[in-house]
Write a protein that holds these residues in place. Structure first.
Motif, PDB file in Angstrom:
ATOM      1  N   GLU A 124      64.018  -3.562  38.794  1.00 38.12           N
ATOM      2  CA  GLU A 124      63.067  -4.445  39.494  1.00 38.12           C
ATOM      3  C   GLU A 124      61.685  -4.365  38.851  1.00 38.12           C
ATOM      4  OE1 GLU A 124      65.178  -4.439  43.893  1.00 38.12           O
ATOM      5  OE2 GLU A 124      63.582  -2.994  43.476  1.00 38.12           O
ATOM      6  N   THR A 125      61.311  -3.189  38.417  1.00 36.34           N
ATOM      7  CA  THR A 125      59.999  -3.029  37.779  1.00 36.34           C
ATOM      8  C   THR A 125      59.975  -3.708  36.408  1.00 36.34           C
ATOM      9  OG1 THR A 125      59.719  -0.927  38.940  1.00 36.34           O
ATOM     10  CG2 THR A 125      58.258  -1.344  37.071  1.00 36.34           C
ATOM     11  N   THR A 126      61.057  -3.547  35.654  1.00 33.57           N
ATOM     12  CA  THR A 126      61.115  -4.189  34.335  1.00 33.57           C
ATOM     13  C   THR A 126      61.062  -5.711  34.487  1.00 33.57           C
ATOM     14  OG1 THR A 126      62.496  -2.346  33.586  1.00 33.57           O
ATOM     15  CG2 THR A 126      62.377  -4.268  32.153  1.00 33.57           C
ATOM     16  N   TYR A 127      61.778  -6.209  35.494  1.00 37.26           N
ATOM     17  CA  TYR A 127      61.755  -7.648  35.795  1.00 37.26           C
ATOM     18  C   TYR A 127      60.320  -8.081  36.127  1.00 37.26           C
ATOM     19  CZ  TYR A 127      63.457 -12.030  37.871  1.00 37.26           C
ATOM     20  OH  TYR A 127      63.702 -13.354  38.159  1.00 37.26           O
ATOM     21  N   ARG A 128      59.639  -7.263  36.933  1.00 36.47           N
ATOM     22  CA  ARG A 128      58.250  -7.578  37.311  1.00 36.47           C
ATOM     23  C   ARG A 128      57.334  -7.526  36.092  1.00 36.47           C
ATOM     24  NH1 ARG A 128      54.737  -4.384  40.265  1.00 36.47           N
ATOM     25  NH2 ARG A 128      56.310  -2.774  40.497  1.00 36.47           N
ATOM     26  N   CYS A 129      57.620  -6.650  35.141  1.00 37.82           N
ATOM     27  CA  CYS A 129      56.852  -6.627  33.878  1.00 37.82           C
ATOM     28  C   CYS A 129      56.965  -7.980  33.178  1.00 37.82           C
ATOM     29  CB  CYS A 129      57.383  -5.542  32.944  1.00 37.82           C
ATOM     30  SG  CYS A 129      56.948  -3.865  33.416  1.00 37.82           S
ATOM     31  N   LEU A 130      58.196  -8.503  33.129  1.00 41.64           N
ATOM     32  CA  LEU A 130      58.397  -9.800  32.477  1.00 41.64           C
ATOM     33  C   LEU A 130      57.634 -10.894  33.216  1.00 41.64           C
ATOM     34  CD1 LEU A 130      59.687 -11.797  30.514  1.00 41.64           C
ATOM     35  CD2 LEU A 130      61.756 -11.768  31.938  1.00 41.64           C
ATOM     36  N   MET A 131      57.766 -10.934  34.546  1.00 43.18           N
ATOM     37  CA  MET A 131      57.111 -11.993  35.319  1.00 43.18           C
ATOM     38  C   MET A 131      55.588 -11.897  35.207  1.00 43.18           C
ATOM     39  SD  MET A 131      59.499 -13.814  36.245  1.00 43.18           S
ATOM     40  CE  MET A 131      61.186 -13.467  35.745  1.00 43.18           C
ATOM     41  N   THR A 132      55.069 -10.668  35.189  1.00 45.44           N
ATOM     42  CA  THR A 132      53.623 -10.475  35.034  1.00 45.44           C
ATOM     43  C   THR A 132      53.166 -10.939  33.652  1.00 45.44           C
ATOM     44  OG1 THR A 132      53.702  -8.613  36.558  1.00 45.44           O
ATOM     45  CG2 THR A 132      51.789  -8.729  35.112  1.00 45.44           C
ATOM     46  N   GLY A 133      53.967 -10.632  32.634  1.00 42.79           N
ATOM     47  CA  GLY A 133      53.655 -11.097  31.280  1.00 42.79           C
ATOM     48  C   GLY A 133      53.599 -12.619  31.211  1.00 42.79           C
ATOM     49  N   ILE A 134      54.539 -13.266  31.887  1.00 41.03           N
ATOM     50  CA  ILE A 134      54.574 -14.738  31.885  1.00 41.03           C
ATOM     51  C   ILE A 134      53.329 -15.296  32.588  1.00 41.03           C
ATOM     52  CG2 ILE A 134      55.833 -16.762  32.759  1.00 41.03           C
ATOM     53  CD1 ILE A 134      58.458 -15.122  32.331  1.00 41.03           C
ATOM     54  N   PRO A 202      59.924  -7.136  27.761  1.00 41.24           N
ATOM     55  CA  PRO A 202      59.646  -5.727  28.047  1.00 41.24           C
ATOM     56  C   PRO A 202      60.903  -4.858  28.000  1.00 41.24           C
ATOM     57  CG  PRO A 202      59.403  -7.078  30.025  1.00 41.24           C
ATOM     58  CD  PRO A 202      59.549  -8.011  28.878  1.00 41.24           C
ATOM     59  N   MET A 203      60.779  -3.715  27.336  1.00 39.94           N
ATOM     60  CA  MET A 203      61.825  -2.679  27.308  1.00 39.94           C
ATOM     61  C   MET A 203      61.193  -1.439  27.918  1.00 39.94           C
ATOM     62  SD  MET A 203      62.878  -3.692  23.475  1.00 39.94           S
ATOM     63  CE  MET A 203      61.587  -4.939  23.373  1.00 39.94           C
ATOM     64  N   ILE A 204      61.660  -1.070  29.112  1.00 36.18           N
ATOM     65  CA  ILE A 204      60.971  -0.064  29.924  1.00 36.18           C
ATOM     66  C   ILE A 204      61.915   1.107  30.194  1.00 36.18           C
ATOM     67  CG2 ILE A 204      59.728   0.341  32.087  1.00 36.18           C
ATOM     68  CD1 ILE A 204      58.375  -1.751  30.167  1.00 36.18           C
ATOM     69  N   ASN A 205      61.420   2.307  29.933  1.00 39.70           N
ATOM     70  CA  ASN A 205      62.237   3.520  30.070  1.00 39.70           C
ATOM     71  C   ASN A 205      61.917   4.267  31.363  1.00 39.70           C
ATOM     72  OD1 ASN A 205      63.149   2.872  27.537  1.00 39.70           O
ATOM     73  ND2 ASN A 205      62.122   4.559  26.477  1.00 39.70           N
ATOM     74  N   MET A 206      62.965   4.809  31.979  1.00 35.45           N
ATOM     75  CA  MET A 206      62.760   5.622  33.179  1.00 35.45           C
ATOM     76  C   MET A 206      62.057   6.930  32.822  1.00 35.45           C
ATOM     77  SD  MET A 206      65.572   6.888  35.959  1.00 35.45           S
ATOM     78  CE  MET A 206      66.049   5.280  36.551  1.00 35.45           C
ATOM     79  N   GLY A 207      62.392   7.478  31.663  1.00 35.23           N
ATOM     80  CA  GLY A 207      61.795   8.731  31.222  1.00 35.23           C
ATOM     81  C   GLY A 207      60.691   8.493  30.199  1.00 35.23           C
ATOM     82  N   LYS A 208      60.753   9.249  29.119  1.00 36.17           N
ATOM     83  CA  LYS A 208      59.698   9.134  28.099  1.00 36.17           C
ATOM     84  C   LYS A 208      59.935   7.907  27.220  1.00 36.17           C
ATOM     85  CE  LYS A 208      57.825  13.682  28.069  1.00 36.17           C
ATOM     86  NZ  LYS A 208      58.664  14.378  29.085  1.00 36.17           N
ATOM     87  N   ARG A 209      58.894   7.490  26.499  1.00 37.71           N
ATOM     88  CA  ARG A 209      58.959   6.233  25.761  1.00 37.71           C
ATOM     89  C   ARG A 209      59.746   6.316  24.458  1.00 37.71           C
ATOM     90  NH1 ARG A 209      55.467   5.859  21.388  1.00 37.71           N
ATOM     91  NH2 ARG A 209      53.775   7.369  21.284  1.00 37.71           N
ATOM     92  N   PHE A 210      60.051   7.542  24.018  1.00 38.77           N
ATOM     93  CA  PHE A 210      60.589   7.717  22.672  1.00 38.77           C
ATOM     94  C   PHE A 210      62.036   7.251  22.552  1.00 38.77           C
ATOM     95  CE2 PHE A 210      57.311  10.854  23.516  1.00 38.77           C
ATOM     96  CZ  PHE A 210      56.367  10.445  22.583  1.00 38.77           C
ATOM     97  N   VAL A 211      62.327   6.641  21.411  1.00 36.06           N
ATOM     98  CA  VAL A 211      63.676   6.126  21.157  1.00 36.06           C
ATOM     99  C   VAL A 211      64.188   6.650  19.817  1.00 36.06           C
ATOM    100  CG1 VAL A 211      63.311   4.021  22.499  1.00 36.06           C
ATOM    101  CG2 VAL A 211      62.806   3.996  20.048  1.00 36.06           C
ATOM    102  N   VAL A 212      65.503   6.632  19.663  1.00 35.68           N
ATOM    103  CA  VAL A 212      66.122   7.005  18.386  1.00 35.68           C
ATOM    104  C   VAL A 212      67.158   5.945  18.033  1.00 35.68           C
ATOM    105  CG1 VAL A 212      65.800   9.496  18.668  1.00 35.68           C
ATOM    106  CG2 VAL A 212      67.884   8.442  19.506  1.00 35.68           C
ATOM    107  N   GLN A 213      67.449   5.869  16.739  1.00 33.69           N
ATOM    108  CA  GLN A 213      68.470   4.928  16.282  1.00 33.69           C
ATOM    109  C   GLN A 213      69.763   5.684  15.995  1.00 33.69           C
ATOM    110  OE1 GLN A 213      67.967   2.878  12.389  1.00 33.69           O
ATOM    111  NE2 GLN A 213      68.130   1.023  13.604  1.00 33.69           N
TER     112      GLN A 213
END
Ligand code: MG
Ligand code: MG
Length: 266
Positions: A124-134, A202-213
């Protein structure tokens, strides 16, 4: 350089984006515990080709599938395959098409059956990030204003923003200028003008922001293996405001009929 689109170009991008939206609607009918992600990929490819279009991702820099399917801790660019979706998973499905020389691009993170309150709140928060961005994408504001507004919603909720992957212009190319990060500073970046067409994602993480490939060279997951959400619309600035060219209406309609009690995130 940013190419600001004419009305005719926006109409073409709208047509492609609506086909992406309808492909999502088709997928939403099939989302359930027990389906494999490869089955979903086949459904999407068939649907897109039946509508006189091409899957945009297949072959893009060598990507082998129609969809990016990214469950749970996978952020984006996951490969469809033998993985069976199970009750409680969340799964981001990203889809793009090419029709009449123009692209459309949209992603939605689905709940598979019942999901935890924690995952529901993340989505729901990630969705709200998108709507706020729009909302923030309006003539006179800057791209930095949009990025900042997305980051604020995510971080106020205690989540973190993936930095390595960004939104982007859409047109005759799937990814074109400008880049639109999901974090940034107010007042920075290009002024938003009529005819700008971008994918906000928006790509939003529950934990820390770091990603790996992962070793496959594509799959991006969270470093701490906590879940991540992702929503994306292709939007155009028309009469000073961002108008979504893609839509989640087909998804919502299909999920209402879906017998697996799969919730609609909005
Ligand atoms: Mg996408
Ligand atoms: Mg995109």
């Amino acid at each position: 350089m940013i190419h600001y689109k004419t009305k005719e170009e926006i109409d073409h991008i709208r047509e492609s984006s609506l086909l992406v939206a309808r492909t999502h609607g088709e997928l939403a009918r099939h989302i359930r515990p027990g389906i494999s992600t490869l089955e979903l990929d086949h459904i999407a490819e068939t649907f897109i080709r039946d509508h006189a279009a091409e899957p945009a991702f297949k072959g893009y820099h060598g990507f082998p599938y129609t969809l990016c399917i990214s469950p749970n801790e996978v952020v984006v660019h996951g490969f469809p395959g033998g993985k069976i979706l199970k009750e409680g998973d969340i799964v981001s499905i990203d889809c793009g098409v090419l029709k009449n020389g123009f692209y459309g691009d949209s992603a939605y993170t689905y709940a598979v059956g019942q999901i935890s309150q924690e995952k529901k709140h993340l989505l729901e928060t990630t969705y709200r990030c998108l709507m706020t961005g729009i909302e923030t994408m309006r003539a006179g504001n800057t791209l930095g204003d949009v990025s900042w507004s997305i980051q604020k919603v995510a971080e106020d909720a205690g989540y973190s923003v993936v930095r390595e992957l960004v939104g982007h212009g859409v047109g005759k190319r799937l990814h074109e200028p400008p880049e639109l990060p999901n974090h940034g500073r107010k007042g920075r970046g290009e002024k938003i003008k009529e005819g700008l067409v971008v994918a906000i994602e928006p790509m939003i993480n529950m934990g820390k922001r770091f990603v790996v490939q992962e070793k496959d060279g594509w799959t991006i997951r969270t470093a701490d293996r906590q879940p991540s959400g992702h929503y994306e619309h292709t939007v155009a600035v028309i009469q000073g405001k961002a108008e979504p060219l893609s839509s989640f209406a087909f998804i919502e309609e299909a999920l209402q009929m879906n017998p697996n009690n799969t919730i609609i995130i909005r």
